[in-house]
Design a protein around this motif. Structure first.
Motif, PDB file in Angstrom:
ATOM      1  N   TRP A  91     -18.868  -8.167  -7.353  1.00 42.41           N
ATOM      2  CA  TRP A  91     -19.843  -9.115  -6.799  1.00 42.41           C
ATOM      3  C   TRP A  91     -21.203  -8.442  -6.734  1.00 42.41           C
ATOM      4  N   ARG A  92     -22.270  -9.203  -6.876  1.00 39.15           N
ATOM      5  CA  ARG A  92     -23.617  -8.611  -6.838  1.00 39.15           C
ATOM      6  C   ARG A  92     -23.978  -8.104  -5.447  1.00 39.15           C
ATOM      7  N   TYR A  93     -23.330  -8.629  -4.405  1.00 37.54           N
ATOM      8  CA  TYR A  93     -23.595  -8.165  -3.046  1.00 37.54           C
ATOM      9  C   TYR A  93     -22.641  -7.052  -2.613  1.00 37.54           C
ATOM     10  N   TYR A  94     -21.871  -6.528  -3.528  1.00 42.26           N
ATOM     11  CA  TYR A  94     -20.943  -5.458  -3.142  1.00 42.26           C
ATOM     12  C   TYR A  94     -21.665  -4.231  -2.580  1.00 42.26           C
ATOM     13  N   PRO A  95     -22.837  -3.831  -3.111  1.00 47.05           N
ATOM     14  CA  PRO A  95     -23.543  -2.700  -2.467  1.00 47.05           C
ATOM     15  C   PRO A  95     -23.825  -2.934  -0.988  1.00 47.05           C
ATOM     16  N   VAL A  96     -24.175  -4.177  -0.617  1.00 51.41           N
ATOM     17  CA  VAL A  96     -24.409  -4.473   0.796  1.00 51.41           C
ATOM     18  C   VAL A  96     -23.099  -4.449   1.569  1.00 51.41           C
ATOM     19  N   VAL A  97     -22.044  -5.040   0.978  1.00 50.39           N
ATOM     20  CA  VAL A  97     -20.733  -5.049   1.630  1.00 50.39           C
ATOM     21  C   VAL A  97     -20.251  -3.626   1.880  1.00 50.39           C
ATOM     22  N   LYS A  98     -20.431  -2.749   0.900  1.00 51.51           N
ATOM     23  CA  LYS A  98     -20.007  -1.353   1.047  1.00 51.51           C
ATOM     24  C   LYS A  98     -20.853  -0.631   2.084  1.00 51.51           C
ATOM     25  N   ALA A  99     -22.143  -0.930   2.110  1.00 52.16           N
ATOM     26  CA  ALA A  99     -23.038  -0.206   3.018  1.00 52.16           C
ATOM     27  C   ALA A  99     -22.786  -0.566   4.475  1.00 52.16           C
ATOM     28  N   ILE A 100     -22.588  -1.842   4.763  1.00 51.82           N
ATOM     29  CA  ILE A 100     -22.419  -2.227   6.173  1.00 51.82           C
ATOM     30  C   ILE A 100     -21.056  -1.818   6.712  1.00 51.82           C
ATOM     31  N   GLN A 101     -20.139  -1.392   5.831  1.00 50.22           N
ATOM     32  CA  GLN A 101     -18.872  -0.858   6.314  1.00 50.22           C
ATOM     33  C   GLN A 101     -19.046   0.520   6.947  1.00 50.22           C
ATOM     34  N   ALA A 102     -20.247   1.088   6.847  1.00 50.04           N
ATOM     35  CA  ALA A 102     -20.527   2.339   7.551  1.00 50.04           C
ATOM     36  C   ALA A 102     -20.532   2.133   9.054  1.00 50.04           C
ATOM     37  N   MET A 103     -20.654   0.889   9.503  1.00 50.99           N
ATOM     38  CA  MET A 103     -20.663   0.597  10.930  1.00 50.99           C
ATOM     39  C   MET A 103     -19.250   0.514  11.473  1.00 50.99           C
ATOM     40  N   ARG A 104     -19.113   0.867  12.710  1.00 50.36           N
ATOM     41  CA  ARG A 104     -17.829   0.765  13.382  1.00 50.36           C
ATOM     42  C   ARG A 104     -17.474  -0.708  13.597  1.00 50.36           C
ATOM     43  N   LYS A 125      -0.902 -11.198   1.157  1.00 56.49           N
ATOM     44  CA  LYS A 125      -1.084  -9.969   0.402  1.00 56.49           C
ATOM     45  C   LYS A 125      -1.765 -10.233  -0.929  1.00 56.49           C
ATOM     46  N   ARG A 126      -1.393 -11.338  -1.601  1.00 61.02           N
ATOM     47  CA  ARG A 126      -2.038 -11.674  -2.869  1.00 61.02           C
ATOM     48  C   ARG A 126      -3.527 -11.935  -2.681  1.00 61.02           C
ATOM     49  N   LEU A 127      -3.877 -12.680  -1.640  1.00 60.62           N
ATOM     50  CA  LEU A 127      -5.283 -12.985  -1.398  1.00 60.62           C
ATOM     51  C   LEU A 127      -6.062 -11.736  -1.008  1.00 60.62           C
ATOM     52  N   ASP A 128      -5.437 -10.826  -0.262  1.00 58.12           N
ATOM     53  CA  ASP A 128      -6.102  -9.564   0.072  1.00 58.12           C
ATOM     54  C   ASP A 128      -6.430  -8.771  -1.196  1.00 58.12           C
ATOM     55  N   ASN A 129      -5.463  -8.714  -2.104  1.00 60.53           N
ATOM     56  CA  ASN A 129      -5.686  -7.974  -3.348  1.00 60.53           C
ATOM     57  C   ASN A 129      -6.773  -8.624  -4.203  1.00 60.53           C
ATOM     58  N   GLU A 130      -6.753  -9.963  -4.281  1.00 56.09           N
ATOM     59  CA  GLU A 130      -7.752 -10.661  -5.085  1.00 56.09           C
ATOM     60  C   GLU A 130      -9.147 -10.518  -4.485  1.00 56.09           C
ATOM     61  N   LEU A 131      -9.231 -10.595  -3.164  1.00 53.16           N
ATOM     62  CA  LEU A 131     -10.528 -10.452  -2.518  1.00 53.16           C
ATOM     63  C   LEU A 131     -11.100  -9.057  -2.739  1.00 53.16           C
ATOM     64  N   GLU A 132     -10.266  -8.057  -2.599  1.00 51.01           N
ATOM     65  CA  GLU A 132     -10.741  -6.682  -2.824  1.00 51.01           C
ATOM     66  C   GLU A 132     -11.175  -6.482  -4.274  1.00 51.01           C
ATOM     67  N   HIS A 133     -10.459  -7.096  -5.208  1.00 52.09           N
ATOM     68  CA  HIS A 133     -10.799  -6.952  -6.628  1.00 52.09           C
ATOM     69  C   HIS A 133     -12.110  -7.638  -6.972  1.00 52.09           C
ATOM     70  N   HIS A 134     -12.279  -8.898  -6.524  1.00 49.22           N
ATOM     71  CA  HIS A 134     -13.463  -9.670  -6.911  1.00 49.22           C
ATOM     72  C   HIS A 134     -14.716  -9.205  -6.172  1.00 49.22           C
ATOM     73  N   VAL A 135     -14.561  -8.715  -4.947  1.00 48.07           N
ATOM     74  CA  VAL A 135     -15.737  -8.250  -4.196  1.00 48.07           C
ATOM     75  C   VAL A 135     -16.379  -7.054  -4.888  1.00 48.07           C
ATOM     76  N   LYS A 136     -15.571  -6.215  -5.526  1.00 45.07           N
ATOM     77  CA  LYS A 136     -16.120  -5.021  -6.180  1.00 45.07           C
ATOM     78  C   LYS A 136     -17.009  -5.354  -7.371  1.00 45.07           C
TER      79      LYS A 136
END
Length: 384
Positions: free
Chosen positions: A220-233, A207-218
């Motif tokens: 990150w410079r590649y977060y726009p790509v990470v957010k965009a590809i989540q549009a896929m199933r 749970k700690r690592l999940d929270n840290e990953l979600e926090h740091h990814v936001k």
């Protein structure tokens, strides 16, 4: 002294030392063994200064193999203004008759192959990208450790003929049932309690690592790509962040087929003459990214639909990206059923879907990088 345009330097890196060899760029030159130096940064800098003073008019080109020591040598050399290449050991040409392998020979071989342009350099991530990748991999390791602890507990219960009659394992009801178990021997009861405590600790770690990953990814410079590809199933945050952290800038591939080949998702081939033999996928490249894609491909077994969770992930994204994701879902769901009707094995069909998934992810990443519509979704291009 003869002026040389380029000096090719091969480094065989290890934890405590580095074996060095070099070769000049003139015709007929043979590689020369320089010697062994310490792997400390100050020793690497001293080595560079020696070559700079000995060959003041030459451009220094360094090369070394990837390994557990990471990319700090590459970053140190490039920060000093010199060219450096990192190559994968599996892509280094090797003669079938070579039966002797030493550090000296490896360094000489690297310098010679670099001069003859027989080496293919790999993509080196930026320090920030590597940090996110380490966090993503740490989360995966935590999940594996948690599964191992659960398997050990279930094996203990199985040996004592204790079976859970409920429907869902590891639910709140199941965890309460585990705390009420009394084993016949006090020593076994201690083992049970230790297993339960280990599972609770690893759940908290995950749970700690999940929270840290979600926090740091936001951030990150590649977060726009990470957010965009989540549009896929089939591509949630963990899959999206893991794939981008492993692959980096997807737009460095000018065609999605090259990305498929890079991930080892294309079928192997051994053809000669009039015969053509197609085998299983090559499994080259990054195995973790390939596994994440295969996990996401399982969601295309069912009919195409926009669920509530998927609709939430698509909120705020440009229409072009949402259209690509819907087009991908329509095609991949239909493609999966077609492969099953042809008699293909379930695993073969899922792997084929994963291969096409990365093509749509590549298309979405290009829309994000090149999109002039939404400035919030634009990122800086990264050199290959």
């Amino acid at each position: 002294m003869t002026k040389h345009n380029i000096l090719f330097i091969g480094l065989d890196t290890h934890k405590a030392f580095v074996e060095v060899a070099y070769i000049e760029d003139n015709c007929g030159a043979q590689p020369i063994h320089f010697g062994r130096i310490s792997s400390a940064k100050i020793a690497i800098k001293k080595l560079i200064r020696k070559f700079e003073s000995k060959y003041p008019h030459a451009t220094l080109h360094f090369v070394y193999e990837t390994g557990p020591c990471g990319y700090w040598i590459y970053r140190l050399i490039t920060s000093l203004g010199h060219c450096c290449y990192v190559v994968a050991p599996s892509l280094i040409p090797k003669k079938p008759g070579e039966r002797i392998k030493t550090d000296k020979r490896d360094a000489l071989k690297l310098a010679k192959l670099l001069k003859s342009e027989d080496l293919t350099p790999i993509y080196v991530p930026e320090p920030e990208d590597e940090a996110i990748r380490d966090l993503s991999r740490a989360r995966e390791v935590a999940m594996k450790d948690l599964k191992d602890a659960k398997y050990q507990l279930k094996a203990l219960l199985l040996r004592n003929n204790i079976n859970y009659t409920g429907t869902a394992n590891w639910s709140f009801k199941h965890l309460r049932w585990l705390t009420e178990i009394v084993l016949p021997h006090p020593a076994q009861q201690i083992v049970l309690q230790e297993y339960l405590q280990t599972i609770n600790e690893r759940l908290a770690r995950l749970k700690r690592l999940d929270n840290e990953l979600e926090h740091h990814v936001k951030s990150w410079r590649y977060y726009p790509v990470v957010k965009a590809i989540q549009a896929m199933r089939g591509v949630r945050l963990l899959v999206a962040a893991g794939v981008i952290a492993e692959l980096g800038d997807l737009t460095r591939f000018d065609h999605p087929r090259k990305l498929m080949s890079y991930l080892g998702l294309v079928p192997s081939e051994h053809s000669s003459g009039g015969k053509r033999n197609i085998g299983a996928i090559t499994k080259c490249g990054n195995g973790r990214a390939r596994r994440l894609l295969v996990e996401g491909a399982h969601s295309y077994r069912y009919q195409a639909v926009i669920t509530t969770a998927l609709q939430k992930r698509q909120e705020g994204l440009p229409k072009d990206i949402v259209d690509i994701a819907w087009q991908a879902q329509l095609r991949l769901c239909r493609r999966y059923q077609q492969l099953l009707h042809k008699g293909k094995h379930y695993n073969v069909a899922v792997t084929a879907i994963a291969r096409e998934m990365i093509a749509y992810i590549w298309a979405i990443s290009r829309e994000v990088v090149l999109s002039p519509v939404n400035p919030k979704l634009r990122i800086a291009r990264v050199p290959a």
